[in-house]
Write a protein that holds these residues in place. Structure first.
Motif, PDB file in Angstrom:
ATOM      1  N   PHE A 180       9.115   0.048  -1.736  1.00  0.00           N
ATOM      2  CA  PHE A 180       9.772  -0.475  -0.551  1.00  0.00           C
ATOM      3  C   PHE A 180       9.910  -1.992  -0.649  1.00  0.00           C
ATOM      4  O   PHE A 180       9.251  -2.639  -1.474  1.00  0.00           O
ATOM      5  N   ALA A 181      10.745  -2.538   0.217  1.00  0.00           N
ATOM      6  CA  ALA A 181      10.907  -3.995   0.267  1.00  0.00           C
ATOM      7  C   ALA A 181      10.551  -4.488   1.666  1.00  0.00           C
ATOM      8  O   ALA A 181      10.982  -3.917   2.662  1.00  0.00           O
ATOM      9  N   SER A 182       9.732  -5.532   1.708  1.00  0.00           N
ATOM     10  CA  SER A 182       9.326  -6.154   2.974  1.00  0.00           C
ATOM     11  C   SER A 182       9.675  -7.636   2.916  1.00  0.00           C
ATOM     12  O   SER A 182       9.530  -8.263   1.863  1.00  0.00           O
ATOM     13  N   PRO A 183      10.111  -8.210   4.030  1.00  0.00           N
ATOM     14  CA  PRO A 183      10.457  -9.633   4.016  1.00  0.00           C
ATOM     15  C   PRO A 183       9.248 -10.555   3.937  1.00  0.00           C
ATOM     16  O   PRO A 183       9.374 -11.717   3.547  1.00  0.00           O
ATOM     17  N   SER A 184       8.045 -10.059   4.305  1.00  0.00           N
ATOM     18  CA  SER A 184       6.900 -10.977   4.361  1.00  0.00           C
ATOM     19  C   SER A 184       5.563 -10.439   3.851  1.00  0.00           C
ATOM     20  O   SER A 184       4.685 -11.223   3.488  1.00  0.00           O
ATOM     21  N   ARG A 196      11.247  -7.868  -2.197  1.00  0.00           N
ATOM     22  CA  ARG A 196      11.534  -8.624  -0.986  1.00  0.00           C
ATOM     23  C   ARG A 196      12.846  -8.144  -0.362  1.00  0.00           C
ATOM     24  O   ARG A 196      13.819  -7.885  -1.062  1.00  0.00           O
ATOM     25  N   GLY A 197      12.846  -8.044   0.962  1.00  0.00           N
ATOM     26  CA  GLY A 197      14.028  -7.604   1.675  1.00  0.00           C
ATOM     27  C   GLY A 197      13.619  -6.871   2.941  1.00  0.00           C
ATOM     28  O   GLY A 197      12.423  -6.651   3.148  1.00  0.00           O
ATOM     29  N   GLY A 209      15.803  -7.489  13.216  1.00  0.00           N
ATOM     30  CA  GLY A 209      14.830  -6.443  13.492  1.00  0.00           C
ATOM     31  C   GLY A 209      14.735  -5.332  12.467  1.00  0.00           C
ATOM     32  O   GLY A 209      14.007  -4.357  12.672  1.00  0.00           O
ATOM     33  N   ILE A 210      15.463  -5.453  11.355  1.00  0.00           N
ATOM     34  CA  ILE A 210      15.375  -4.444  10.285  1.00  0.00           C
ATOM     35  C   ILE A 210      14.338  -4.967   9.290  1.00  0.00           C
ATOM     36  O   ILE A 210      14.640  -5.793   8.431  1.00  0.00           O
ATOM     37  N   MET A 211      13.096  -4.482   9.432  1.00  0.00           N
ATOM     38  CA  MET A 211      11.980  -5.087   8.717  1.00  0.00           C
ATOM     39  C   MET A 211      11.511  -4.341   7.473  1.00  0.00           C
ATOM     40  O   MET A 211      10.515  -4.732   6.874  1.00  0.00           O
ATOM     41  N   PHE A 234      12.757 -12.533   6.805  1.00  0.00           N
ATOM     42  CA  PHE A 234      12.879 -13.090   5.464  1.00  0.00           C
ATOM     43  C   PHE A 234      13.074 -14.604   5.511  1.00  0.00           C
ATOM     44  O   PHE A 234      13.910 -15.119   6.247  1.00  0.00           O
ATOM     45  N   GLY A 235      12.261 -15.338   4.740  1.00  0.00           N
ATOM     46  CA  GLY A 235      12.412 -16.784   4.628  1.00  0.00           C
ATOM     47  C   GLY A 235      11.775 -17.577   5.744  1.00  0.00           C
ATOM     48  O   GLY A 235      11.803 -18.817   5.723  1.00  0.00           O
ATOM     49  N   SER A 236      11.137 -16.906   6.717  1.00  0.00           N
ATOM     50  CA  SER A 236      10.561 -17.662   7.847  1.00  0.00           C
ATOM     51  C   SER A 236       9.088 -17.962   7.592  1.00  0.00           C
ATOM     52  O   SER A 236       8.481 -17.428   6.668  1.00  0.00           O
TER      53      SER A 236
END
Length: 202
Positions: free
Chosen positions: A109-113, A136-137, A145-147, A200-202
């Motif tokens: 899976f991909a997670s932004p954080s 990442r993603g 909100g798509i986490m 992502f990126g925050s």
């Protein structure tokens, strides 16, 4: 034989019989406690069956404890999930090999954080899959909100239990799953931040 001699003879026989009977009775009485003691000793000693039952009980308790520990989520929430398959092909906006260095696969899976290699359980429509954060993603969608980005196979399985038409296409019109339950079972040791997900990126 005189009457007196006969009487003495009979008396002797009766006395002998009485002595013999007493000896036999005493022999039985002395043997009885030994037999009872043997039965008591046998019942007091654990049998092989009892030992097996005890071992089985311990194994069941250990299994239950392990299941309870595995079921206890470190973090849980719900989100809208999308799907992807990044293997360097460039198809569908493929950005290249996954950030974890692991090859693209089912359950990646991909997670932004979240930290890379975090173990995650996703549930939707009473179907569940356990996978890991390997990339990442989603990118910009995470700000809406798509986490979580699921691999194509997991996405399709959660959707209807089926299989995708290809690695790059889930084979259904839906591009997102709303209300996916997400549970962190184990935080990874890779780069990222533990706790609530962040865009992502925050």
């Amino acid at each position: 034989m005189s009457k007196r001699a006969l009487t003495l003879s009979l008396t002797g026989v009766l006395a002998l019989a009485a002595v013999t009977t007493g000896v036999v009775a005493n022999a039985d009485e002395s043997a009885a406690p030994t037999k009872a003691a043997a039965v008591a000793t046998k019942s007091a000693s654990p049998t092989q069956s009892d030992s097996k039952k005890a071992d089985s009980k311990k194994a069941d308790e250990a299994k239950k404890e392990k299941q309870e520990k595995a079921a206890k989520a470190l973090w849980a929430g719900t989100t809208t999930a999308s799907y992807f398959w990044d293997d360097g092909s460039g198809i569908n906006g493929d950005t290249g090999a996954p950030a974890s260095g692991k090859p693209m696969q089912k359950g990646l899976f991909a997670s932004p954080s979240w930290p890379l290699m975090t173990k995650v359980k996703v549930t939707y429509n009473d179907r569940s899959v356990v996978g890991f954060v390997g990339d990442r993603g989603p990118g910009e969608p995470s700000h809406r909100g798509i986490m979580l980005d699921l691999d194509t196979y997991t996405f399709r399985y959660l959707y209807d239990g089926g299989k995708p038409s290809s690695k790059y296409n889930a084979g259904v019109s839906a591009g997102h799953l709303k209300g996916v339950k997400v549970e962190v079972l184990e935080w990874g040791k890779g780069a990222g931040t533990k706790g609530a997900w962040k865009p992502f990126g925050s």
